[in-house]
Design a protein around this motif. Structure first.
Motif, PDB file in Angstrom:
ATOM      1  N   GLY A  34       0.824  -1.079  -0.039  1.00  0.00           N
ATOM      2  CA  GLY A  34      -0.005   0.282  -0.042  1.00  0.00           C
ATOM      3  C   GLY A  34       0.939   1.297   0.234  1.00  0.00           C
ATOM      4  N   TYR A  35       0.419   2.281  -0.563  1.00  0.00           N
ATOM      5  CA  TYR A  35       1.035   3.482  -0.486  1.00  0.00           C
ATOM      6  C   TYR A  35       0.238   4.605   0.200  1.00  0.00           C
ATOM      7  N   ASP A  36       0.828   5.541   0.926  1.00  0.00           N
ATOM      8  CA  ASP A  36       0.240   6.445   1.537  1.00  0.00           C
ATOM      9  C   ASP A  36      -0.429   7.542   0.747  1.00  0.00           C
ATOM     10  N   ARG A  37       0.176   7.702  -0.421  1.00  0.00           N
ATOM     11  CA  ARG A  37      -0.450   8.924  -1.330  1.00  0.00           C
ATOM     12  C   ARG A  37      -0.624   8.379  -2.690  1.00  0.00           C
ATOM     13  N   LYS A  38      -1.745   8.752  -3.289  1.00  0.00           N
ATOM     14  CA  LYS A  38      -2.183   8.159  -4.653  1.00  0.00           C
ATOM     15  C   LYS A  38      -0.963   8.262  -5.683  1.00  0.00           C
ATOM     16  N   ALA A  39      -0.308   9.678  -5.614  1.00  0.00           N
ATOM     17  CA  ALA A  39       0.964   9.812  -6.439  1.00  0.00           C
ATOM     18  C   ALA A  39       1.989   8.484  -6.708  1.00  0.00           C
ATOM     19  N   GLY A  40       2.170   8.057  -5.377  1.00  0.00           N
ATOM     20  CA  GLY A  40       3.052   7.097  -5.234  1.00  0.00           C
ATOM     21  C   GLY A  40       2.670   5.679  -5.771  1.00  0.00           C
ATOM     22  N   ALA A  41       1.334   5.510  -5.735  1.00  0.00           N
ATOM     23  CA  ALA A  41       0.675   4.377  -6.413  1.00  0.00           C
ATOM     24  C   ALA A  41       0.833   4.409  -8.011  1.00  0.00           C
ATOM     25  N   ARG A  42       0.575   5.911  -8.476  1.00  0.00           N
ATOM     26  CA  ARG A  42       0.820   6.066  -9.872  1.00  0.00           C
ATOM     27  C   ARG A  42       2.189   5.781 -10.392  1.00  0.00           C
ATOM     28  N   LYS A  43       3.159   6.062  -9.578  1.00  0.00           N
ATOM     29  CA  LYS A  43       4.373   5.943  -9.975  1.00  0.00           C
ATOM     30  C   LYS A  43       4.731   4.289 -10.114  1.00  0.00           C
ATOM     31  N   GLY A  44       4.043   3.690  -9.094  1.00  0.00           N
ATOM     32  CA  GLY A  44       4.236   2.275  -9.316  1.00  0.00           C
ATOM     33  C   GLY A  44       3.582   1.567 -10.809  1.00  0.00           C
ATOM     34  N   ILE A  45       2.570   2.270 -11.128  1.00  0.00           N
ATOM     35  CA  ILE A  45       1.846   1.773 -12.267  1.00  0.00           C
ATOM     36  C   ILE A  45       2.826   2.363 -13.582  1.00  0.00           C
ATOM     37  N   GLU A  46       3.490   3.337 -13.375  1.00  0.00           N
ATOM     38  CA  GLU A  46       4.157   3.924 -14.526  1.00  0.00           C
ATOM     39  C   GLU A  46       5.567   2.991 -14.662  1.00  0.00           C
ATOM     40  N   SER A  47       6.006   2.881 -13.651  1.00  0.00           N
ATOM     41  CA  SER A  47       7.323   1.838 -13.493  1.00  0.00           C
ATOM     42  C   SER A  47       6.866   0.486 -14.447  1.00  0.00           C
ATOM     43  N   VAL A  48       5.825  -0.001 -13.822  1.00  0.00           N
ATOM     44  CA  VAL A  48       5.551  -1.422 -14.603  1.00  0.00           C
ATOM     45  C   VAL A  48       5.239  -1.206 -16.139  1.00  0.00           C
TER      46      VAL A  48
END
Length: 61
Positions: A34-48
């Protein structure tokens, strides 16, 4: 056209997560954390998106 969609959502712990879902409903991959911020989760998507297309396959016998 892609046969999968990234879903960005909040989990029960109120953390942001992502999952990659095939058109047939099967989850292909998920954030694994889990990510504290939505932006962190979006960066995870972008990395994949940026790295998976060229990923190699290691067969572990």
């Amino acid at each position: 056209m892609s046969k999968a969609t990234f879903e960005l959502y909040r989990d029960e712990a109120d953390e942001w997560r992502w999952r990659l879902v095939h058109d047939n409903g099967n989850v292909i991959a998920d954030s694994g954390e889990g990510y504290d911020r939505k932006a962190g989760a979006r960066k995870g998507i972008e990395s994949v998106q940026a790295n998976a297309a060229e990923a190699t396959v290691d067969v572990l016998d």
